[in-house]
Design an enzyme around this catalytic site. Structure first.
Site, PDB file in Angstrom:
ATOM      1  N   LYS A  57     112.688  95.900 132.013  1.00  0.00           N
ATOM      2  CA  LYS A  57     112.059  96.388 130.788  1.00  0.00           C
ATOM      3  C   LYS A  57     112.953  97.427 130.130  1.00  0.00           C
ATOM      4  O   LYS A  57     113.080  97.480 128.905  1.00  0.00           O
ATOM      5  CB  LYS A  57     110.683  96.960 131.115  1.00  0.00           C
ATOM      6  CG  LYS A  57     109.811  97.211 129.886  1.00  0.00           C
ATOM      7  CD  LYS A  57     109.896  98.621 129.373  1.00  0.00           C
ATOM      8  CE  LYS A  57     108.916  98.873 128.232  1.00  0.00           C
ATOM      9  NZ  LYS A  57     109.001 100.236 127.681  1.00  0.00           N
ATOM     10  N   ASP A 100     115.412  86.462 117.304  1.00  0.00           N
ATOM     11  CA  ASP A 100     114.155  86.072 117.946  1.00  0.00           C
ATOM     12  C   ASP A 100     113.927  86.888 119.216  1.00  0.00           C
ATOM     13  O   ASP A 100     114.477  86.573 120.284  1.00  0.00           O
ATOM     14  CB  ASP A 100     114.201  84.569 118.270  1.00  0.00           C
ATOM     15  CG  ASP A 100     112.860  84.022 118.725  1.00  0.00           C
ATOM     16  OD1 ASP A 100     112.013  84.813 119.177  1.00  0.00           O
ATOM     17  OD2 ASP A 100     112.662  82.802 118.634  1.00  0.00           O
TER      18      ASP A 100
END
Length: 436
Positions: free
Chosen positions: A273, A289
């Site tokens: 993360k 994207d």
């Protein structure tokens, strides 16, 4: 016995999400319908109408049922030297401390050369799923025997891509076992050059699918790209001197944290993360994207059958810290929001890149910098000291502070060592009472 709706619940129960012709309404009409449904006031509707740097007519074309735009702060990561070139890197994120962490990480190795990066070709994979064949081994060979024809079919779908040096490059056919029985999965490998390439490879897969069915006598179902872009990798490497970090104990702490994440998926998820805090912010800023990049990164982290950390840290012979990161980065310079969104175009211009591979290499360096910063904080003062200092400003604003009050309330929270919402409200009330 089920409780009957009452209050707000009863009002919600009477509302209907069936709004005939909503997609044909103008944006103003949609906002009015939304306001009636959700009980929004005039100020709320006016705020939705503020699309900022994204023109309203472009907003309509970029998303269905548009009612407004969601601005995300853009910050600039400084101090970055990547492959001998100084860069300023735009990052779009709402999370406090992300940009500051990259700046600090880059400052600590700037004089020693910064980051070294590399990247593979821009190869994307499209999969064609074949079922219903009694001889999957024979079907596999039948597909492989038509490799030349497959190349012709794929390249005919996008002659512009071929003129730019891209197009079909390879074919791989796998047999996998599933609960539905054996499946023959064809991978067509396409060089998409400076495009992310989803539209190109999906068109090729859909065009090729009937031919594969004809050659094998099977049935084709899925024919679409894979976001596990493991043939489109970016790599970054950097060295941080032990002296600059605070000594050998800090190096050892970061290495131990890295080893922890290599061995434990619970730790690896948070370490990754951290990588994506940096990478995702760059991807969003340039109109690429974010969902595809996230999916590919996490799938790549589990490629060996066990989820592990993407970034790795070691101690070299001199006692300094070496960080490395390798991950899929299917980003593009052409197509999609990258060329359409005016702010995304500006961010690409700030980067000053000439190819998608160059962009991917920069983003990978940002991911490594972000991971290093997080692990350094964990190995020394803990993550909360820096993060909560910036979070205090958010709490101050949530409590209602404005102007100079924000810094005053945030400063008081940090000084007290208690960065909490109730303390922010109390400090703001004290500040205003004192002013009165």
């Amino acid at each position: 016995m089920e409780e009957a709706p009452h209050g707000a619940g009863a009002a919600n129960a009477r509302r209907s999400a069936r709004i005939p012709g909503f997609h044909r309404m103008s944006m103003a009409e949609r906002r009015a319908a939304l306001a009636a449904f959700a009980g929004l006031g005039d100020d709320d509707v006016a705020r939705l109408a503020e699309t900022g740097a994204l023109p309203a007519d472009l907003t309509e074309r970029m998303i269905e049922n548009a009612v407004g735009a969601m601005p995300v702060p853009i910050g600039i990561a400084t101090n970055l030297r990547i492959d001998g070139i100084d860069r300023l890197v735009p990052m779009a994120t709402e999370e406090s401390s992300v940009v500051a962490a990259v700046c600090n990480a880059a400052r600590l190795n700037y004089d020693d050369g910064g980051f070294t990066t590399s990247a593979t070709q821009s190869l994307m994979i499209a999969q064609i799923q074949l079922v219903g064949v009694s001889d999957p081994l024979g079907a596999r060979l039948a597909i492989l025997e038509n490799r030349a024809r497959i190349a012709e079919i794929c390249n005919a779908c996008d002659p512009v891509l071929v003129r730019h040096g891209g197009g079909f490059t390879d074919l791989d056919v796998r047999i996998i076992e599933s609960r539905s029985g054996p499946m023959v999965i064809s991978h067509i490998i396409i060089d998409t050059r400076d495009a992310m390439g989803a539209n190109a490879v999906n068109t090729m897969a859909e065009t090729l699918a009937p031919h594969i069915a004809g050659w094998t006598g099977g049935r084709v179902y899925l024919r679409i790209l894979s976001n596990l872009a493991d043939r489109r990798l970016a790599r970054a490497r950097a060295v941080w001197r032990a002296q600059a970090l605070g000594g050998p104990d800090v190096v050892a702490g970061i290495v131990q944290a890295s080893h922890f994440a290599e061995a434990d998926p619970y730790r690896a998820a948070t370490h990754n993360k951290g990588v994506m805090n940096g990478v995702g912010a760059c991807v969003l800023a340039t109109g690429n994207d974010t969902r595809a990049i996230e999916a590919g990164a996490h799938a790549y982290a589990a490629r060996n059958g066990r989820y592990a950390s993407l970034a790795r840290f070691e101690e070299n012979a001199a006692g300094d810290l070496v960080g490395t990161l390798e991950m899929p980065l299917a980003v593009g310079l052409v197509g999609g929001a990258t060329r359409v969104h005016p702010v995304a175009r500006l961010c690409v211009a700030i980067l000053g890149v000439e190819s998608a591979r160059e962009m991917a290499r920069i983003f990978c360096a940002i991911g490594l910098a972000q991971s290093f910063a997080a692990l350094k904080a964990l190995a020394t003062d803990g993550i909360q000291k820096g993060h909560m200092g910036l979070h205090a400003q958010n709490l101050a604003m949530m409590a209602g502070a404005v102007g100079a009050e924000i810094d005053a309330v945030a400063g008081a929270l940090v000084a007290s060592g208690s960065v909490r919402m109730d303390r922010a409200e109390a400090e703001l009330a004290r500040l205003r009472g004192k002013g009165a």
